[in-house]
Write a protein that holds these residues in place. Structure first.
Motif, PDB file in Angstrom:
ATOM      1  N   ASN A 193     -69.452 -99.961 -31.774  1.00 25.57           N
ATOM      2  CA  ASN A 193     -69.644 -98.593 -32.247  1.00 25.57           C
ATOM      3  C   ASN A 193     -69.139 -97.581 -31.230  1.00 25.57           C
ATOM      4  N   GLU A 505     -78.689 -89.175 -42.112  1.00 25.16           N
ATOM      5  CA  GLU A 505     -78.633 -90.623 -41.923  1.00 25.16           C
ATOM      6  C   GLU A 505     -77.476 -90.974 -40.996  1.00 25.16           C
ATOM      7  N   GLN A 508     -72.392 -94.750 -40.378  1.00 22.22           N
ATOM      8  CA  GLN A 508     -72.015 -96.019 -39.776  1.00 22.22           C
ATOM      9  C   GLN A 508     -70.511 -96.272 -39.899  1.00 22.22           C
ATOM     10  N   ARG A 529     -79.092-104.234 -31.105  1.00 22.69           N
ATOM     11  CA  ARG A 529     -79.568-103.239 -32.073  1.00 22.69           C
ATOM     12  C   ARG A 529     -81.088-103.082 -32.020  1.00 22.69           C
ATOM     13  N   LEU A 588     -77.744-103.298 -41.842  1.00 24.86           N
ATOM     14  CA  LEU A 588     -77.013-102.045 -42.021  1.00 24.86           C
ATOM     15  C   LEU A 588     -77.621-101.158 -43.105  1.00 24.86           C
ATOM     16  N   ALA A 589     -78.742-101.607 -43.677  1.00 29.75           N
ATOM     17  CA  ALA A 589     -79.442-100.863 -44.741  1.00 29.75           C
ATOM     18  C   ALA A 589     -78.571-100.663 -45.970  1.00 29.75           C
ATOM     19  N   GLU A 590     -77.672-101.597 -46.218  1.00 30.18           N
ATOM     20  CA  GLU A 590     -76.873-101.564 -47.440  1.00 30.18           C
ATOM     21  C   GLU A 590     -77.671-102.102 -48.620  1.00 30.18           C
ATOM     22  N   ASP A 619     -81.697-100.804 -35.036  1.00 28.13           N
ATOM     23  CA  ASP A 619     -81.035 -99.502 -35.072  1.00 28.13           C
ATOM     24  C   ASP A 619     -79.774 -99.560 -35.925  1.00 28.13           C
ATOM     25  N   ARG A 620     -79.502 -98.465 -36.588  1.00 25.25           N
ATOM     26  CA  ARG A 620     -78.187 -98.254 -37.201  1.00 25.25           C
ATOM     27  C   ARG A 620     -77.465 -97.213 -36.362  1.00 25.25           C
ATOM     28  N   ASP A 622     -74.811 -94.384 -35.311  1.00 22.48           N
ATOM     29  CA  ASP A 622     -74.035 -93.285 -35.883  1.00 22.48           C
ATOM     30  C   ASP A 622     -72.664 -93.281 -35.213  1.00 22.48           C
TER      31      ASP A 622
END
Length: 630
Positions: A193, A505, A508, A529, A588-590, A619-620, A622
């Motif tokens: 990231n 949010e 990502q 993460r 990834l909260a998909e 964590d995701r 940013d």
């Protein structure tokens, strides 16, 4: 959107003065860059299956002009025009390259049954287009093997453009230096990231193509925008002197760990007289530290391995090619090139340590270090990518770390707090800006950037400060010979002038590489993460069974640290069964856990809340975190 400005009088003068210091140009590099040309695509335009543009050189048409704009360093302009050459080129009998379809080169070796592919670019679409061009002119043959020279994504990410799932299932040979997968994961996933965000600066990815924006990355034009992937090697090269027969082609390998990449290798084709120097010898000074962020490279080892390559291969080399830029033909010319590249890195290493032993700090060394006349006389030692300035700091850091020995720098205030105090010391925002504007008019842009940075961090809403900082950084970018330095300066100027609204949010980034990881490496990536503050004193334990790979792991969180152990189980703990892809989607909260359970993508024997608590600690990231403001 605020537009870039023109070159100032000071920038025009600086760029004009540089012209007198450049080596004479006999046109030989332009001849080398065009030699062996066969064919190309119009403007090298390549689209993704959805119709998006993965690569297109049309926006760089302005570089066909010989006259350098005032807003571009004239030395970088020359390199940019060289990197504009694109298409399929014959290097020698049996060796072909497609250059200018990405930041890197893809090389094809003709084997007995098909093509051996060296470094399949960054993304699949340009790699597939390059293979199609090769097949158009050299026959519709299969890819029999892929060689990764090293662990950077622009040398493996396009592998699915030259291989299919069926090829992989059928046992396609994928050959890489020992440690390749570990290093590829470490550099491109564990810190993917932050590195990728910083790479948007380094490669000018967000800048408009033009004389006031992105002109070149030094190493190549830019980075392609297709689909990256990662396929694990099937064979690793661990020892120099290893010989392989790859589709009837004899290859002799030289492993070069700790050079341009932690896992890298050169290799020689004895029957072809062709030496591949990977990314260890390209037509510029490379990075000992890359501004996007990575482990500092070993300049001494780098020089040693080039020297070893000279001993092993130079006498028999008829053509030298690399994973970037253009080849060199002839044994004598190849050897001369290798020797000066060898001495370039050793000089930076030795002189940095010499001055450090005199007590100079990294900032002082970086200002003082210059190349000797014999090295400075070559175009291929110039800092189009790495620079003497930041490479000297890298050598210092490798041996002595970030601390320069002055205790005032041992525990410095963080940028926001320091900024507030510097602004107060200057007499307030107006007084600081008055001094900074005077420095700008005098062309003292480095000083402007340093002092106004304090005000920007103390008060990021101060529009006058942001715009003055942008103006100073922009002029520094126009003067930069290094493509990455230009990219950093101009991208910072753009973001200071055009602030990005905050997001509720995390925004990502692409997760293509994390989806391709083996299970154990995927779990490695999850450990970074884990939010230690949220984890606190919680203890979490469960068993993880991957339905797609058949692998099983014991997973636990204790002392705010995640551990995983292959082939082990935690007694009296729930067992979670799912695929690697589903785990990625959950992290990834998909997809929500309750939805995945309802869709039977996840099954849990025991208390599902244990796994839910674990996911809540992930964590995701940013992607669009701020760089030039708090």
């Amino acid at each position: 959107m605020a537009e870039p400005k023109d070159a100032s009088a000071a920038t025009r003068a600086a760029n004009h003065a540089l012209l007198a210091t450049l080596p004479p140009d006999d046109g030989a590099d332009f001849e080398r860059a065009r030699r062996g040309f066969i064919d190309t695509l119009p403007n090298a335009r390549i689209e993704t299956p959805s119709g998006a543009v993965a690569w297109d050189l049309t926006p760089f048409a302005f570089e066909q002009a010989a006259d350098c704009p005032d807003t571009v360093n004239p030395s970088l302009w020359r390199q940019a025009r060289l990197n504009l050459n694109h298409g399929l080129f014959q290097v020698t009998d049996g060796v072909y390259q497609v250059r200018g379809f990405d930041i890197s080169n893809i090389t094809f070796i003709e084997g007995e049954r098909g093509y051996v592919v060296i470094d399949p670019l960054t993304t699949a679409e340009p790699a597939a287009a390059a293979l199609a061009l090769m097949r158009k002119h050299r026959g519709d043959k299969p890819v029999t093997a892929v060689i990764y020279t090293h662990s950077h994504v622009d040398h493996y990410g396009g592998v699915m453009g030259v291989l299919s799932d069926a090829d992989i299932a059928a046992g396609a040979r994928i050959i890489a230096p020992e440690g390749f997968l570990i290093e590829a994961v470490s550099e491109n996933v564990l810190l993917g990231n932050v590195m990728n965000r910083r790479a948007t600066y380094m490669y000018g990815a967000l800048l408009p193509r033009g004389p006031r924006g992105h002109v070149d990355a030094g190493l190549g034009k830019a980075v392609s925008l297709g689909q990256p992937s990662l396929v694990a090697p099937t064979e690793s090269i661990a020892k120099t002197g290893t010989r392989l027969d790859i589709d009837g082609v004899e290859v002799v390998f030289q492993v070069t760990p700790g050079t341009e990449a932690p896992a890298e290798m050169n290799f020689f084709f004895p029957k072809l007289g062709a030496l591949c120097m990977a990314e260890n010898c390209t037509c510029h000074l490379h990075n000992l530290y890359t501004p996007r962020g990575a482990q500092v490279r070993d300049a001494k080892a780098w020089s040693f391995y080039i020297d070893e390559a000279i001993d092993l291969f130079a006498a028999d080399t008829q053509v030298l090619f690399a994973s970037h830029h253009w080849p060199r033909w002839g044994s004598c010319k190849a050897a001369a090139f290798l020797k000066k590249q060898r001495d370039l890195y050793k000089y930076i290493h030795d002189q940095t340590l010499r001055m450090a032993n005199h007590g100079l700090t990294p900032l002082e060394i970086a200002e003082e270090l210059t190349l000797p006349p014999t090295l400075a006389s070559e175009w291929y030692t110039r800092g189009y990518y790495g620079t003497l300035n930041h490479n000297a700091k890298a050598v210092y850091q490798r041996y002595l770390g970030w601390f320069d020995g002055n205790p005032a720098n041992l525990h410095k205030l963080p940028p926001v707090e320091a900024g507030r105090r510097y602004v107060d010391l200057a007499g307030g925002p107006d007084a600081l800006l008055q001094k900074a504007r005077a420095a700008f008019e005098a062309g003292d842009y480095r000083w402007v950037a340093e002092i106004v940075n304090h005000l920007v961090f103390a008060d990021p809403q101060n529009a006058e400060a942001r715009h003055l900082q942008a103006d100073a950084l922009e002029q520094m970018g126009y003067q930069a010979e290094s493509g990455p330095w230009r990219g950093f300066y101009l991208t910072a100027a753009m973001e200071l002038r055009n602030s990005r609204p905050p997001a509720v949010e995390p925004r990502q980034g692409a997760a293509g590489q994390i989806r391709a990881l083996p299970a154990v490496k995927l779990l490695d990536s999850l450990s970074v993460r884990l939010n230690g503050t949220k984890a606190g004193d919680q203890t979490i334990a469960f068993n993880l069974a991957f339905a797609d790979t058949g692998e099983a792991f014991a997973v636990n969180v204790e002392n705010a640290v995640m551990h995983h152990a292959a082939g082990k189980a935690v007694g009296d703990a729930p067992t979670v069964k799912l695929s690697c892809a589903t785990l990625v989607a959950l992290v990834l909260a998909e997809v929500r856990l309750d939805q995945a359970l309802a869709d039977a993508k996840v099954s849990v024997e025991g208390d599902a809340q244990v796994f839910a608590k674990f996911l809540a600690l992930m964590d995701r990231f940013d992607f669009w975190f701020e760089i030039v403001t708090p």
